[in-house]
Design an enzyme around this catalytic site. Structure first.
Site, PDB file in Angstrom:
ATOM      1  N   HIS A 309       0.847  -1.183   0.000  1.00 27.03           N
ATOM      2  CA  HIS A 309       0.000   0.000   0.000  1.00 27.03           C
ATOM      3  C   HIS A 309       0.887   1.239   0.000  1.00 27.03           C
ATOM      4  CE1 HIS A 309      -3.140   2.851   1.122  1.00 27.03           C
ATOM      5  NE2 HIS A 309      -3.969   1.939   0.656  1.00 27.03           N
ATOM      6  N   ASP A 366      -7.917  -5.543   0.264  1.00 27.83           N
ATOM      7  CA  ASP A 366      -8.453  -6.413  -0.784  1.00 27.83           C
ATOM      8  C   ASP A 366      -8.026  -7.861  -0.654  1.00 27.83           C
ATOM      9  OD1 ASP A 366      -9.876  -4.438  -2.160  1.00 27.83           O
ATOM     10  OD2 ASP A 366      -8.031  -3.663  -3.023  1.00 27.83           O
TER      11      ASP A 366
HETATM   12  N1  CMC Z   1       4.142  -7.634  -4.811  1.00 28.79           N
HETATM   13  C1  CMC Z   1       5.492  -7.581  -5.001  1.00 28.79           C
HETATM   14  N2  CMC Z   1       6.224  -6.481  -4.850  1.00 28.79           N
HETATM   15  C2  CMC Z   1       5.597  -5.352  -4.517  1.00 28.79           C
HETATM   16  C3  CMC Z   1       4.200  -5.309  -4.297  1.00 28.79           C
HETATM   17  C4  CMC Z   1       3.478  -6.506  -4.467  1.00 28.79           C
HETATM   18  N3  CMC Z   1       2.152  -6.526  -4.284  1.00 28.79           N
HETATM   19  N4  CMC Z   1       3.827  -4.061  -3.977  1.00 28.79           N
HETATM   20  C5  CMC Z   1       4.943  -3.316  -3.981  1.00 28.79           C
HETATM   21  N5  CMC Z   1       6.017  -4.097  -4.302  1.00 28.79           N
HETATM   22  C6  CMC Z   1       7.441  -3.682  -4.353  1.00 28.79           C
HETATM   23  C7  CMC Z   1       7.725  -2.866  -5.600  1.00 28.79           C
HETATM   24  O1  CMC Z   1       8.158  -3.687  -6.662  1.00 28.79           O
HETATM   25  C8  CMC Z   1       8.798  -1.942  -5.091  1.00 28.79           C
HETATM   26  O2  CMC Z   1      10.014  -2.684  -5.029  1.00 28.79           O
HETATM   27  P1  CMC Z   1      11.431  -1.937  -5.290  1.00 28.79           P
HETATM   28  O3  CMC Z   1      11.571  -0.937  -4.188  1.00 28.79           O
HETATM   29  O4  CMC Z   1      12.432  -3.031  -5.267  1.00 28.79           O
HETATM   30  O5  CMC Z   1      11.305  -1.307  -6.646  1.00 28.79           O
HETATM   31  C9  CMC Z   1       8.391  -1.642  -3.666  1.00 28.79           C
HETATM   32  O6  CMC Z   1       7.627  -2.798  -3.246  1.00 28.79           O
HETATM   33  C10 CMC Z   1       7.544  -0.381  -3.506  1.00 28.79           C
HETATM   34  O7  CMC Z   1       6.422  -0.516  -4.377  1.00 28.79           O
HETATM   35  P2  CMC Z   1       5.785   0.655  -5.224  1.00 28.79           P
HETATM   36  O8  CMC Z   1       5.161   0.082  -6.447  1.00 28.79           O
HETATM   37  O9  CMC Z   1       6.784   1.744  -5.412  1.00 28.79           O
HETATM   38  O10 CMC Z   1       4.686   1.136  -4.221  1.00 28.79           O
HETATM   39  P3  CMC Z   1       3.459   2.073  -4.546  1.00 28.79           P
HETATM   40  O11 CMC Z   1       3.167   2.815  -3.319  1.00 28.79           O
HETATM   41  O12 CMC Z   1       3.724   2.887  -5.779  1.00 28.79           O
HETATM   42  O13 CMC Z   1       2.279   1.048  -4.926  1.00 28.79           O
HETATM   43  C11 CMC Z   1       0.494  -0.481  -4.669  1.00 28.79           C
HETATM   44  C12 CMC Z   1       1.321   0.637  -4.016  1.00 28.79           C
HETATM   45  C13 CMC Z   1      -0.699  -0.792  -3.809  1.00 28.79           C
HETATM   46  C14 CMC Z   1      -0.002  -0.004  -6.051  1.00 28.79           C
HETATM   47  C15 CMC Z   1       1.406  -1.729  -4.831  1.00 28.79           C
HETATM   48  O14 CMC Z   1       1.818  -2.188  -3.558  1.00 28.79           O
HETATM   49  C16 CMC Z   1       0.688  -2.862  -5.582  1.00 28.79           C
HETATM   50  O15 CMC Z   1       0.728  -2.886  -6.826  1.00 28.79           O
HETATM   51  N6  CMC Z   1       0.031  -3.809  -4.859  1.00 28.79           N
HETATM   52  C17 CMC Z   1      -0.742  -4.858  -5.492  1.00 28.79           C
HETATM   53  C18 CMC Z   1      -2.095  -4.310  -5.921  1.00 28.79           C
HETATM   54  C19 CMC Z   1      -3.017  -4.085  -4.746  1.00 28.79           C
HETATM   55  O16 CMC Z   1      -3.181  -4.924  -3.876  1.00 28.79           O
HETATM   56  N7  CMC Z   1      -3.703  -2.924  -4.744  1.00 28.79           N
HETATM   57  C20 CMC Z   1      -4.702  -2.583  -3.718  1.00 28.79           C
HETATM   58  C21 CMC Z   1      -4.249  -1.472  -2.842  1.00 28.79           C
HETATM   59  S1  CMC Z   1      -5.288  -1.227  -1.394  1.00 28.79           S
HETATM   60  C22 CMC Z   1      -6.868  -0.888  -1.960  1.00 28.79           C
HETATM   61  C23 CMC Z   1      -7.008   0.280  -2.868  1.00 28.79           C
HETATM   62  O17 CMC Z   1      -6.194   1.181  -2.960  1.00 28.79           O
HETATM   63  O18 CMC Z   1      -8.022   0.312  -3.536  1.00 28.79           O
END
Ligand code: CMC
Length: 431
Positions: A309, A366
């Site tokens: 998140h 989720d």
């Molecule tokens: N699985 C594997 N690696 C992950 C994941 C994941 N679900 N989420 C983040 N990472 C890694 C990402 O690759 C990055 O690694 P590095 O620092 O080595 O590059 C690090 O963690 C930080 O991730 P980010 O993408 O920069 O984080 P963000 O804040 O931009 O994205 C997120 C947040 C929710 C989009 C992301 O965690 C994600 O894609 N999660 C899976 C989708 C999900 O469950 N979404 C629902 C969110 S909660 C409900 C809502 O918002 O509606």
């Protein structure tokens, strides 16, 4: 000593400086007000993804992502989940205070008397192919409400804004159920106003003309709780979209339709559908290890859906509640879903894996919600629609707050231009 309420910024290349005041809220870190930065220094700020940028002041919802705290209008989500109902939470988000009994009765009356869709709206569904994604139908149907209610609506009139809020909260379950029924070929079902909000929705979803619906009260209670947990989450992507569209003066139905489309993406509300599909693909607890390896592989776009998140760097407090509820609901409904074993093994494996620990990736709202929706008989493609029904209360509360805030301006970010420098047009023959 420098004034603690001011941050001084010096651009050494031009020797121009800016004194930027700090803006503090009730809770949370102070923000640097950069409103005069461009005038003072000639610079914009660059923050793609808004990792460090507050886009607005808001009194609706507060999150402390490090501590795993979520408050609606100051009330902890755990207390609301334990004691409140979705409709009461919707009132709270809209009005700022918990309702007195007479206030709630009047709100409930208003909501239940705006539940019907215009008969012409039914025709819209006929235009879709039977297997259209329900989020596509929902977005289109909600946008089309503008066509029914636009002419007599003034976004500057508080009474009109309130009426739009009531209409949206009231009609969203009717439209959502219509999306489902159209996809399975059932006749659309009118709302029964003698039922409570969630019960009414479940009847519109599942009751067929040929027999009465025997609904387990556990199902309505579970769905009501999920709606409470999804009702608002401050400036997430869909709420920010609603505000950005709202900032142009667009009507509330168009603004909320934009929120629905933003919610659909798998990084946001579409994650609940993606989680269930991913758990089904993983299939058994034995395959969890290889899924974890794939999620850690930077050459693989596979991510653990329902994990991570932007704001929570600790347990998502909603996930904690849903996890507990998931076990309870499945037990009470007598459902034995092997996907729950896969989910638990996945969570356990991720929480002790260095990759997830270092990045503070925890299960989010989720991760377990899909297993509950599935146990309630809600089809996977409808999961994000469930989220949208609940979040409508938050979206419209933000839209109203935006219109009540004096001096609100159109949202208009700047950019770092990386295209071609200025150049002369080349006639076709010389290219
Ligand atoms: N699985 C594997 N690696 C992950 C994941 C994941 N679900 N989420 C983040 N990472 C890694 C990402 O690759 C990055 O690694 P590095 O620092 O080595 O590059 C690090 O963690 C930080 O991730 P980010 O993408 O920069 O984080 P963000 O804040 O931009 O994205 C997120 C947040 C929710 C989009 C992301 O965690 C994600 O894609 N999660 C899976 C989708 C999900 O469950 N979404 C629902 C969110 S909660 C409900 C809502 O918002 O509606």
């Amino acid at each position: 000593m420098s004034d603690p309420k001011i941050v001084k910024l010096l651009d050494e290349s031009s020797n121009r400086s800016s004194e930027l005041p700090l803006v503090s809220g009730t809770l949370g870190p102070a923000c640097i007000d950069i409103g005069t930065l461009y005038k003072d220094t000639g610079h914009f700020t660059y923050d793609p993804g808004f990792g460090s940028t507050a886009s607005t002041k808001s009194a609706i919802t507060y999150i402390d992502g490090d501590k795993g705290v979520l408050l609606y209008r100051g009330y902890p989500i755990e207390q609301l989940a334990e004691n409140s109902s979705f409709l009461e939470v919707a009132y709270l988000l809209l009005n700022g205070e918990l309702p007195k009994p007479a206030e709630f009765a009047s709100f409930e009356h208003d909501v239940s008397h705006h539940t019907m869709m215009h008969e012409s709206l039914k025709n819209f569904f006929q235009g879709f192919h039977h297997d259209a994604h329900p989020m596509a139908m929902l977005a289109a149907a909600v946008a089309s409400l503008s066509a029914f209610y636009h002419d007599d609506l003034s976004v500057d009139d508080p009474a009109d804004r309130k009426l739009a809020a009531i209409r949206l909260i009231a009609k969203m379950p009717t439209i959502a159920a219509a999306c489902y029924r159209y996809s399975v070929g059932w006749p659309l079902r009118y709302p029964r106003n003698n039922l409570e909000y969630v019960d009414r929705f479940l009847h519109m979803m599942f009751e067929v003309p040929s027999e009465p619906l025997q609904m387990n009260p556990v199902a309505a209670k579970a769905l009501d709780l999920l709606f409470i947990l999804h009702a608002d989450h401050e400036q997430n992507a869909s709420t920010s979209t609603v505000r950005l569209v709202g900032s142009t003066g667009a009507n509330p139905y168009a603004s909320i339709a934009a929120g629905i489309t933003a919610l659909w993406g798998p990084a946001h509300g579409g994650a609940n559908e993606a989680v269930l599909k991913q758990l089904e693909e993983i299939g058994t607890p034995d395959n969890v290890e290889s899924a974890i390896l794939r999620a850690k592989d930077k050459n693989d776009s596979f991510r653990l859906m329902g994990f991570g998140h932007r704001v929570y760097k600790n347990f998502d407090p909603r996930a904690k509640i849903i996890r507990e509820m998931c076990h309870k609901v499945l037990a009470e409904l007598g459902v034995n879903d092997p996907l729950l074993d896969v989910a638990m093994k996945l969570e356990e494996a991720a929480l002790k894996d260095d990759y997830f620990v270092e990045r503070k990736l925890y299960p989010n709202v989720d991760f377990y919600s899909g297993i509950i929706y599935k146990a309630l008989g809600i089809p996977t493609e409808m999961f994000t629609v469930m989220f949208a029904i609940a979040r409508t209360s938050g979206w419209i509360a933000h839209w109203i707050e935006q219109h009540e805030t004096p001096g609100s301006r159109i949202g208009r970010p700047r950019q770092v231009y990386t295209g071609a420098d200025v150049r002369d047009y080349v006639p076709t023959a010389r290219r």
